[in-house]
Design an enzyme around this catalytic site. Sequence first.
Site, PDB file in Angstrom:
ATOM      1  N   ASP A 125       6.194   7.391   6.711  1.00 21.25           N
ATOM      2  CA  ASP A 125       6.631   6.167   6.961  1.00 21.25           C
ATOM      3  C   ASP A 125       6.261   5.824   8.382  1.00 21.25           C
ATOM      4  O   ASP A 125       5.894   6.711   9.253  1.00 21.25           O
ATOM      5  CB  ASP A 125       8.150   6.227   6.992  1.00 21.25           C
ATOM      6  CG  ASP A 125       8.762   4.789   6.499  1.00 21.25           C
ATOM      7  OD1 ASP A 125       7.914   3.764   6.366  1.00 21.25           O
ATOM      8  OD2 ASP A 125       9.891   4.747   6.768  1.00 21.25           O
ATOM      9  N   HIS A 167      -2.086   1.365   7.800  1.00 20.18           N
ATOM     10  CA  HIS A 167      -2.262   2.262   6.610  1.00 20.18           C
ATOM     11  C   HIS A 167      -3.503   3.052   6.826  1.00 20.18           C
ATOM     12  O   HIS A 167      -3.640   4.095   6.403  1.00 20.18           O
ATOM     13  CB  HIS A 167      -2.134   1.401   5.319  1.00 20.18           C
ATOM     14  CG  HIS A 167      -0.974   0.814   5.130  1.00 20.18           C
ATOM     15  ND1 HIS A 167       0.142   1.453   5.216  1.00 20.18           N
ATOM     16  CD2 HIS A 167      -0.506  -0.568   4.928  1.00 20.18           C
ATOM     17  CE1 HIS A 167       1.295   0.765   5.155  1.00 20.18           C
ATOM     18  NE2 HIS A 167       0.889  -0.578   4.576  1.00 20.18           N
ATOM     19  N   LEU A 194      -4.576  25.146  -1.325  1.00 20.31           N
ATOM     20  CA  LEU A 194      -3.417  24.372  -1.299  1.00 20.31           C
ATOM     21  C   LEU A 194      -3.103  23.247  -2.448  1.00 20.31           C
ATOM     22  O   LEU A 194      -4.038  22.827  -3.150  1.00 20.31           O
ATOM     23  CB  LEU A 194      -3.620  23.383  -0.031  1.00 20.31           C
ATOM     24  CG  LEU A 194      -2.514  22.406   0.299  1.00 20.31           C
ATOM     25  CD1 LEU A 194      -1.291  23.076   0.556  1.00 20.31           C
ATOM     26  CD2 LEU A 194      -3.014  21.411   1.230  1.00 20.31           C
TER      27      LEU A 194
HETATM   28  C1  IPE Z   1       9.177   4.865   1.860  1.00 20.29           C
HETATM   29  O1  IPE Z   1       8.785   4.091   2.568  1.00 20.29           O
HETATM   30  C2  IPE Z   1       7.748   5.089   0.592  1.00 20.29           C
HETATM   31  C3  IPE Z   1       6.758   5.628   1.133  1.00 20.29           C
HETATM   32  C4  IPE Z   1       6.686   6.298   2.360  1.00 20.29           C
HETATM   33  C5  IPE Z   1       5.436   5.649   0.303  1.00 20.29           C
HETATM   34  P1  IPE Z   1       9.493   2.839   2.636  1.00 20.29           P
HETATM   35  O2  IPE Z   1       8.999   2.062   3.804  1.00 20.29           O
HETATM   36  O3  IPE Z   1       8.951   1.935   1.575  1.00 20.29           O
HETATM   37  O4  IPE Z   1      10.959   2.883   2.441  1.00 20.29           O
HETATM   38  P2  IPE Z   1      12.175   2.028   3.003  1.00 20.29           P
HETATM   39  O5  IPE Z   1      11.930   0.723   2.556  1.00 20.29           O
HETATM   40  O6  IPE Z   1      12.389   2.182   4.388  1.00 20.29           O
HETATM   41  O7  IPE Z   1      13.302   2.484   2.245  1.00 20.29           O
HETATM   42  C1  IPE Z   2       4.544   3.824   5.057  1.00 16.81           C
HETATM   43  O1  IPE Z   2       4.444   3.092   5.943  1.00 16.81           O
HETATM   44  C2  IPE Z   2       3.397   3.447   4.045  1.00 16.81           C
HETATM   45  C3  IPE Z   2       3.975   3.086   2.662  1.00 16.81           C
HETATM   46  C4  IPE Z   2       5.195   2.727   2.285  1.00 16.81           C
HETATM   47  C5  IPE Z   2       3.062   2.667   1.654  1.00 16.81           C
HETATM   48  P1  IPE Z   2       5.340   1.542   6.096  1.00 16.81           P
HETATM   49  O2  IPE Z   2       4.220   0.578   5.616  1.00 16.81           O
HETATM   50  O3  IPE Z   2       6.386   1.650   5.312  1.00 16.81           O
HETATM   51  O4  IPE Z   2       5.502   1.289   7.578  1.00 16.81           O
HETATM   52  P2  IPE Z   2       6.876   0.582   8.348  1.00 16.81           P
HETATM   53  O5  IPE Z   2       8.116   1.379   7.849  1.00 16.81           O
HETATM   54  O6  IPE Z   2       6.716  -0.695   7.714  1.00 16.81           O
HETATM   55  O7  IPE Z   2       6.754   0.828   9.692  1.00 16.81           O
HETATM   56 MG    MG Z   3       8.450   2.067   5.922  1.00 16.84          MG
END
Ligand code: IPE
Ligand code: IPE
Ligand code: MG
Length: 244
Positions: A14, A31, A125
């Site tokens: 995240d 990303h 792995l």
């Molecule tokens: C969880 O992250 C999903 C992934 C890392 C793929 P999100 O950013 O989507 O989760 P929330 O919205 O903070 O719960």
């Molecule tokens: C995690 O990073 C990646 C996915 C959920 C695909 P985020 O896109 O949720 O990044 P934040 O949480 O908005 O910073």
């Molecule tokens: Mg996120």
Amino acid sequence: MSNKNISHVSIIMDGNGRWATQRNMPRVHGHREGIKSINKIVSACSVRQISQLTLFAFSSENWKRPEYEVQFLLKLFEDSIIKYINDLHSNNVKIKFIGNLDIFGKKLLDSIRNAEKITMNNTGLKLNFALNYGGKWDIINAFNKILDDNNSSLQNKKINIDDFEKYLSLEGDSPDLLIRTAGEQRLSNFMLWQHAYTELYFTDCLWPDFDEKELDVAIQHYQNITRKYGSLTSENSIDKKNVK
Ligand code: IPE
Ligand code: IPE
Ligand code: MG
């Protein structure tokens, strides 16, 4: 660093969006940068002889994001699988995708199936990517697979935990350590069953900044924990599969 007790690590990757926003860049740049962290951590896990790594890449809730970001992510997954599959294969990595994959377009689905097929006999792995994955979906999907399986000995029978787990993603295999980057302390619907007794590690580090050093801090945290699974003794005397 010794890591004799750690065989399966899962990660909620995240913070990509925040990483980019902090740099006045579009979220999707985060990303793209996050893929570099995946490469680092996959190699680091192989070197540390961790046997399995499960990465949460796209949740069943992530469709709620703007169409542009969703499409960018799907294309990034497709391109990255194609770009890195040969390296992963030559490093003996065995790739698996978990989640509701059938709804993806042909190109992404082909690259997923191809990656799994090419690496299926690899013995290094085990690398699992959770894509369009939700923990609630996983449990309902297992239940429906049992209902659909007319040949199953489970028809018209009360089922137990061991029977049920065989129908879950990763056959219910539990990570030892879950890492979540970027500060939030929640599961966000990631492997609800499989994380029942997993040790949880949260760090403020954003995923694009996560590297081998950060991984070692997480592993060190894990190694300082006594796992008791409800008993009064440490894990060495307990069968961890025996969590009901
Ligand atoms: C969880 O992250 C999903 C992934 C890392 C793929 P999100 O950013 O989507 O989760 P929330 O919205 O903070 O719960
Ligand atoms: C995690 O990073 C990646 C996915 C959920 C695909 P985020 O896109 O949720 O990044 P934040 O949480 O908005 O910073
Ligand atoms: Mg996120």
